[in-house]
Structures are given as C-alpha cells and as structure tokens.
Enzyme design. Structure first.
Site, PDB file in Angstrom:
ATOM      1  N   LYS A  47       0.850  -1.193   0.000  1.00  0.00           N
ATOM      2  CA  LYS A  47       0.000   0.000   0.000  1.00  0.00           C
ATOM      3  C   LYS A  47       0.885   1.241   0.000  1.00  0.00           C
ATOM      4  CE  LYS A  47      -3.861   1.950   2.733  1.00  0.00           C
ATOM      5  NZ  LYS A  47      -4.660   1.746   3.964  1.00  0.00           N
TER       6      LYS A  47
ATOM      7  N   SER B   7      -9.372   1.821   3.136  1.00  0.00           N
ATOM      8  CA  SER B   7      -8.549   2.602   2.268  1.00  0.00           C
ATOM      9  C   SER B   7      -7.566   1.787   1.446  1.00  0.00           C
ATOM     10  CB  SER B   7      -7.776   3.624   3.117  1.00  0.00           C
ATOM     11  OG  SER B   7      -6.909   2.994   4.032  1.00  0.00           O
TER      12      SER B   7
ATOM     13  N   SER C 148      -9.587  -0.353   7.299  1.00  0.00           N
ATOM     14  CA  SER C 148      -8.987  -0.263   5.960  1.00  0.00           C
ATOM     15  C   SER C 148      -8.355  -1.555   5.486  1.00  0.00           C
ATOM     16  CB  SER C 148      -7.912   0.834   5.937  1.00  0.00           C
ATOM     17  OG  SER C 148      -8.500   2.109   6.015  1.00  0.00           O
TER      18      SER C 148
END
Lengths: 476, 476
Positions: B74, B148, B172
């Site tokens: 990420k 997210s 997330s």
C-alpha cells in the site's frame, strides 16, 4: 499518652498491650488543638464521631493491619460525609461514598481524623496556592511546607496522625515529604485506585502515602493497592514482599546533569546519601538526567496541562474568578492547546519512553535528590511559578515515565534544613523501593518528621517475615 | 504458467519443483498488463529490477518462508526507492529505507512488485477518495473497491500478487478484503512495527495483510511481527502457533444490535456464516454491540480525527487545496478540537474499554459481519461520507478497543455480491483467529478472490505441525 509514638510498630504494640483506640483518638484531637496551625486541616471528623468509630473496632484484632490507626486525607480525596474542597470552597461537594483507597483503609481498621490542605486542585509543589492559611513547615517555618499535599505532610511530621494520604501527579507526594522530613511513597501509576479522587491529570494521578517510616508507608500502600474494575486507570500491580537484591544496580545521575541551582549544601547532602547507599552495597551506574528533564518539560509546557483543565472545565468556565490566581494562569493556559497538540505530546512521550528503555533496563532503581534546594516563603512570593518549577526538577518526569518512587529523608543538611533522596523504580517496583528505602532510612539514624522520635526497632517478624519485606538470606 | 496459482502452498510447491522466481516475476508483470486497471498500482518496481531481485534469491531455499513470493505494498508504506504518495502527489517523497515490515518480508525472500492505490492518507473505507483512477472492484464493477487499502485488495483478488500489505486504523484492511472476496488480517495493535508507515492515527495504526487464504495471511503476519525497539508503538505480542480450542466461545451479536441498514440479503448471509461456525462446534454467547458502536463514535466524532490532522499538520496547512475535498473536510474538522477534548476522548475510551472487559472475558472471540451491506459507486457518489461511515459499522471500534481481527470471505450472497465475516479477538489473539478462520474459510469451499481458483490442500505438515498452527489433539 502525650509521648505516644504513632508509628505503626509502637502503636500496634500499645494496642496489643491494652491501649484503647478511643483514647488514641482523643489524644490525636488534643495534639491537633495544641499544634495550633489552622493551615493543616480543611475539616476534621467531629471528635465524637471519630471516638465512636474507634470504639466500634472492639478489642485489639491483630488480623486488621491498621487497627485503630488515625490518619488524615488530602482534601482532594473523598471521605463520605466530609466536604471535598480541593482547596476551592466554591468547588466543594459532600461525597456520599469514600474513595476506594479510603474505604480499604477504613476496612483495615484505620480511622479518618480529617481532611488536609493542599495547593488548589493539586496544582503546585509549594503549599501556598491555597485560599486557606498556609500550613507551617514542620522543620523550618521559613520554608514553604511543600505541596500540593501540604497539610498531609505537616500533619505526619508533627505527629498528629500515623499517616496521611496525598496525591502525586508530578511530585505532590514527594516534595512535601522531603520538606518535612517524612517518607513519601508515590506508588506505581494505577496500583492504588483513584476512584473518588478529584483528578489533576487523570492519566498520571496517584494516591500517595506520607508516613514517618518506610515500613509504615509500604504497609498502608499494601492495604490500598489492588485492582478496581470500576476504575479505568486501575492496574493489577504486584505489591507483595520483595527481597533486597544481592546486587543492587543503582542509577546515579552524572554530576553534570544534576541541578542544584547553586545550592552547594544540597549537593553535599546528596553525596552523603549516595555514600549511605554505597555502604549498603549498591553498585552505581551513571545516568544522564537530561532526557528525563525533557520528558518533564512535556508536563507543564506541553499538552498535559490540558488534563488539569479537562478535569475541572465546567467549573473553571463558570467560576474562573474563584480560582487561585496562579492556578488560574496555569490551568487557563490549556485552552489554547489543540487536540493535535495533545496527540503530539503523547507521541513525544512515547518516543522518549522508548528511548529511555535501555537506560532503565540496566538498573534496578535510580537515586535522585527529592528536590534541588529548599524554597522559602519569601522566594515563592517573589517567584510564584519559577520557584515552584525548580522544586519539581526530580519529580515531574516520574509519573509520565510510569515509574514508582519513594522519597526517603536524609540526614539534615548542614544548614539544619531537611533534605533527602528519592528512589525511583520501574512500574511495579514498589516493593523493591521499600526494601531498599527502609535500609537507607535506617542508615540515616533519623528523627521522624519533627517529632523528635527515632526509628522504632523493626517489628518482631510475624511467621518469620517482617510485614511486606523478606530479609535477605544469602546462601553461599 | 498463466494458470499458476500464487498462494503460498502452490507457489512453494512449484518452487520446490524447480520453477524459477524470475519466471514468476515476469508472469506477474504480464498479468498486471493484462489486468488493464490503472487504478490498482500507483507505481511498479521496474520489471528488470524485480527480475534481478528474484535471480538474486538463488536456488530454492526452504528455510526462507517467503522465497520468491511476489507482493504489493500500500502506498502509505515505505519501499526504498519507490515514492510514497499516500495518494497525494504533492505529499510524495522517496524513502531511502524500507518500512520495518517490508524489510522483514524482503529478508524472508519476498519480492516487492509495486505500490498500491488507497483512499488518500488512508482516510476512508471506499477506495474512491483518490486523485488517481479508482481500482475496479474485482468481484463486481458496480461496487466500490473498498478502502482505504483499495489497490492491495484488488491486486490480491485478481491474482496479480501472492499477498499485499495494507494498513488498518478503522477497517482499511478488512472492508476492502470483504468487498473483493479475500482474507484481511488486522493484527493486534503494535504487533507489526509501523516504522516507515505514513501515520493516520498513530496510536491505532496497524500494518495489515491481504491474501487469498488465512494460512497465507498468517504466515506473512508471522514474518512481519516482532518487537522493534525503535518504534514507540511496537509491542512484544505472541505470534506463535495456537491450537483451535476444544470449546470455542464465540460472541454473537444480538439480533437487535446488528445493523444491516435494510439489507436482508446481508442478514441472511451472516446467518449462513454463523451456521458454519456452529457446525465447527462453536458455542455462542450473546453480545450487545451498542457499547461497541459507542466506542466507534469516538473515532470520527471525537478527538481521534485530530491524530489524522497531527500526522500531516505541516503539509495540510501549506497545501490544503491539494487534499482530496472529502478528506480535507474530515481532517480539517480536527482543527477546532481542543487538547482537553482529546483527553476527554481518551477518558471516555478508557472507561468504555473497562466497562467491556467482562464481556470480552466471557468469550474467546466475536463474530460480526465485515460490513453491513456492500456500497456501490453510485451510492458513494451520492453520499460521500455517510455511505463510507456505514461500511465501518463493524470495524471502527476494533483498534480503539485494542482487539485483533480477521476478515474471512463467506459464501457469495444470494445476489452474487461478496460477503464475509470478521472474527475479532483480544490483543494477542492473532493466532487463535487464524486457527478458527482457516477452518471457517474451508467450510465455505471458497473461490479465492476473483481468480476462480479454489483453496489449496493444506500443506504437508513440516515436522508434524502446519506452519503457524497446531492441529487439535483431543486426548480423552
């Protein structure tokens, strides 16, 4: 009776010999009247009530560790039926229930004599930030009594009660102990429940103990400590007996990082205490205090002042003019701090604590002066904030770092003023501090507070082990 | 090669059979090109570099648990030499060092393929709050990808990498897992160091794992976890193998406290998963979720938004116009919060956690839907904040409560959309969650992500014990 020593050893011996608690209570009230210091207590239990409580104890019961022991309670800790003022009359309320700590002491047989004066809302280390008369320092009337637990320290030093409860967020349980030549025990954060205590910094507040001997202070701590599921800050902390370790590694501040603010007498007194520790077999490890001071700066320059504001926000907003002017200036300053500032402070503290982990891992405890130099009433009048801050040099960082501490009186300084050192240990090291502190205190051959009494002989070991402490048995 | 399954069991078997990591890396880049979704990755390791890294591994080494395993990271987690953008180009920097978690994975033989898209500054559960193209949901293009950690979830679901790192502060790492039919492992707070991670809420942030199987996710967790003295939030958390307990007490939300926002299909899907757990021998204990929701309210209505602001304060003040408008509205709202508000929030959280202690003490873990109802791209466009908030119903409280969590795919819902449940355990229960989650996942007979592949057979037990897990041996 007028020369009865109120330490637990001698008092207990007297009870075992047939003395009645009600007579001790009457003697305590007589002493309070004779002391003639209107600054010590903010309220007294009516004497008749205290006598009734004493009589209700019945015959001497050795199973009750505080049978018939008279004590005082700082007036930011709830005692059912007596007003809690936090030294602000407009803030006062009358609690229906005892604070958890008080309830446990009562259950062990102790008797509440009264509530004691403090720096308002426990904000201060001097004892003069109160709307009530300032308690007179028990050792030297020119000195501040120390605070915030001013009345509790003086009450014990003058032999009015056996022990007294204080609170300690940044030194309030240690500085006044040293200024009045008594023991100040600041437990591990969370070891003693704070339910029923007016918060200062809720995440740091501790209920503390003033007593004339280390054994007494630790015995009281042992009764008060223990997990309280209704208190979010309560922790299950070990409080059992701890042996003095065969090799004791003591962190000793480097000479450059000690701060005495020009007081060479203080430096000499500290050196004496270090020599006493050396004679007890301590091995010293040099420790630079500068990073600890940096932690302390967070407390009043950083976001933690906001905890003091948060604790009384509603009252403060409605009654700002009722708050002591110095306290008002400090606490009101928190309004300008943002939530992001608060988290920044938490981050800096977390990083500082982590960075100091290796230092603490290399020692069993640390020894520091309890304060750099005593402060006079004239000095605090001239510098209401700066002189106060100096007193917190060696105490402010302790609760933020989640450490335990024990202020032990030293020999009197060469100018006749009280000194003393503080032993600082890890969270949960309360037992170790007591084990070392009792030996250090004995080495001083102290008089207790301002009573003129000397340390009692150690109690006859019950079942072979002194209460709360295991004697060393070195087997070769 | 084009049908090579990238889960650890089959990939490892292929390596043991002589497959070269460089060939796997080339296949991965071919798949990424074929996937033709510019929203998944924000940056790729140049293919030649990745091939070189693969070749540098040398011959198959069974001692390296992630030998030749391709993974994505990420883009709020540092990979040396690739920009860290946090989905904000103006914020980007190129780190010189890997995040601790990434460094540990590389040391175990894993190969970084690229950085993945996210809701900007990891604020969101939808995946659409990005200035880059939005990744396409791997299971249903009408749905948001979830966030997210949007790109990481989709990359794993589409079989582009074996696993991917996310972060998880409020869900997330779980919500996008469920929306893409993959496993999402949210470790105990502090178990995996967060050094090198762009903070969202520093006190709550976790590095999380997306994988197609529970065993894979747990294996990756085991490599990443472990105390990092340089990370103030790192904790020493148990991560060893854990047996599935003979009697498993599962907290089951009361029907009244479940929130599906009118989605009866979701309710039916949850009931199916509960039946699966029952078939595995779980004993259910009813749990009222309302107090957990109250904790969750603290996260966005309370002071914790200030952590998100504190994390990027300098950048935000200088570049507010560069921030995604929804993110700007959320994070900017923190400016009005005071330090006293922050401490009030901490107090409320401490009290809530303490109040829920008895609930958690009565169960081994809790099962909840991962989200109440899937959200479409149209819905989030119409309600950018409210539809996002609904997705966090069962995730927002978890990190605040210091709990561990594992999102496990369920059977597809009756409308063909992905569902799934989350197992929630105490801090340190990561191993237990894996032990239960792997059995629950197997019971679903799942396809993995959107790959069409099914669960591999369990690996042959090395030394009698599957990696990270101990089989139950009930001795009568």
């Amino acid at each position: 009776m007028t020369d009865l020593a109120l330490d637990l050893v001698r008092l207990r011996a007297a009870y075992a010999g047939g003395l009645a608690p009600a007579d001790v209570v009457r003697e305590v009230y007589a002493r309070i009247a004779a002391a003639a210091d209107p600054g010590i207590f903010t309220a007294l239990t009516p004497e008749a009530e205290a006598v009734t409580a004493a009589e209700a104890l019945g015959a001497f019961d050795p199973a009750r560790p505080l049978y018939g022991v008279p004590f005082a309670v700082k007036d930011n800790i709830d005692v059912a039926g007596l007003p809690t003022t936090a030294a602000c009359a407009e803030y006062a309320y009358v609690p229906a229930a005892d604070a958890t700590a008080v309830a446990r002491l009562k259950a062990a047989g102790a008797i509440v004599i009264g509530k004691t004066n403090l720096d308002q809302f426990a904000t201060g280390l001097v004892g003069v930030r109160t709307p009530y008369p300032v308690p007179v320092n028990a050792c030297d009337p020119a000195l501040v009594p120390g605070g915030s637990s001013s009345g509790s320290a003086v009450a014990v030093a003058r032999g009015l009660v056996s022990f007294a409860l204080g609170t300690d967020t940044a030194g309030s349980g240690r500085v006044p102990a040293a200024l009045n030549n008594v023991v100040g025990l600041k437990p591990t954060v969370g070891a003693v429940p704070t339910r029923g205590v007016v918060p200062a910094c809720r995440t740091l507040d501790c209920v503390s103990v003033f007593a004339t001997t280390v054994d007494d202070a630790h015995a009281v701590f042992t009764v008060m400590a223990g997990y309280d599921p209704a208190d979010p800050w309560s922790k299950d902390v070990p409080r059992g007996p701890v042996a003095h370790p065969p090799v004791l590694r003591v962190g000793l501040p480097t000479a450059e990082s000690l701060r005495f603010f020009g007081d060479d007498i203080a430096r000499a007194a500290f050196d004496e205490s270090v020599a006493d520790l050396a004679a007890l077999g301590a091995t010293f490890v040099p420790v630079d205090l500068e990073p600890f001071y940096a932690v302390a700066d967070l407390l009043y320059e950083g976001a933690w002042v906001a905890e003091r504001y948060a604790a009384i926000r509603g009252f403060f907003e409605a009654n700002e003019d009722k708050v002591h002017p110095v306290t008002r200036a400090i606490v009101g300053g928190a309004r300008s701090r943002s939530a992001a500032d608060a988290f920044d402070g938490l981050y800096r503290l977390a990083a500082a604590r982590r960075a100091l982990d290796p230092v603490l891992a290399g020692i069993d405890l640390m020894v520091v002066p309890t304060y750099p130099s005593p402060v006079t009433l004239d000095e605090i009048a001239a510098e209401p904030i700066a002189a106060n801050s100096r007193l917190g040099t060696y105490t402010n960082f302790v609760n933020l770092m989640d450490l335990s501490a024990l202020a032990v009186p030293g020999r009197f300084r060469s100018d006749g003023r009280p000194g003393g050192v503080t032993l600082i240990g890890r969270a949960g090291a309360d037992g170790l501090l007591a084990a070392v502190g009792r030996r250090l205190h004995a080495a001083v051959r102290p008089t207790l507070g301002a009573t003129g009494l000397t340390l009692p002989d150690a109690p006859p070991p019950a079942a072979g082990v002194p209460d709360g402490l295991i004697p060393i048995a070195v087997v070769g």
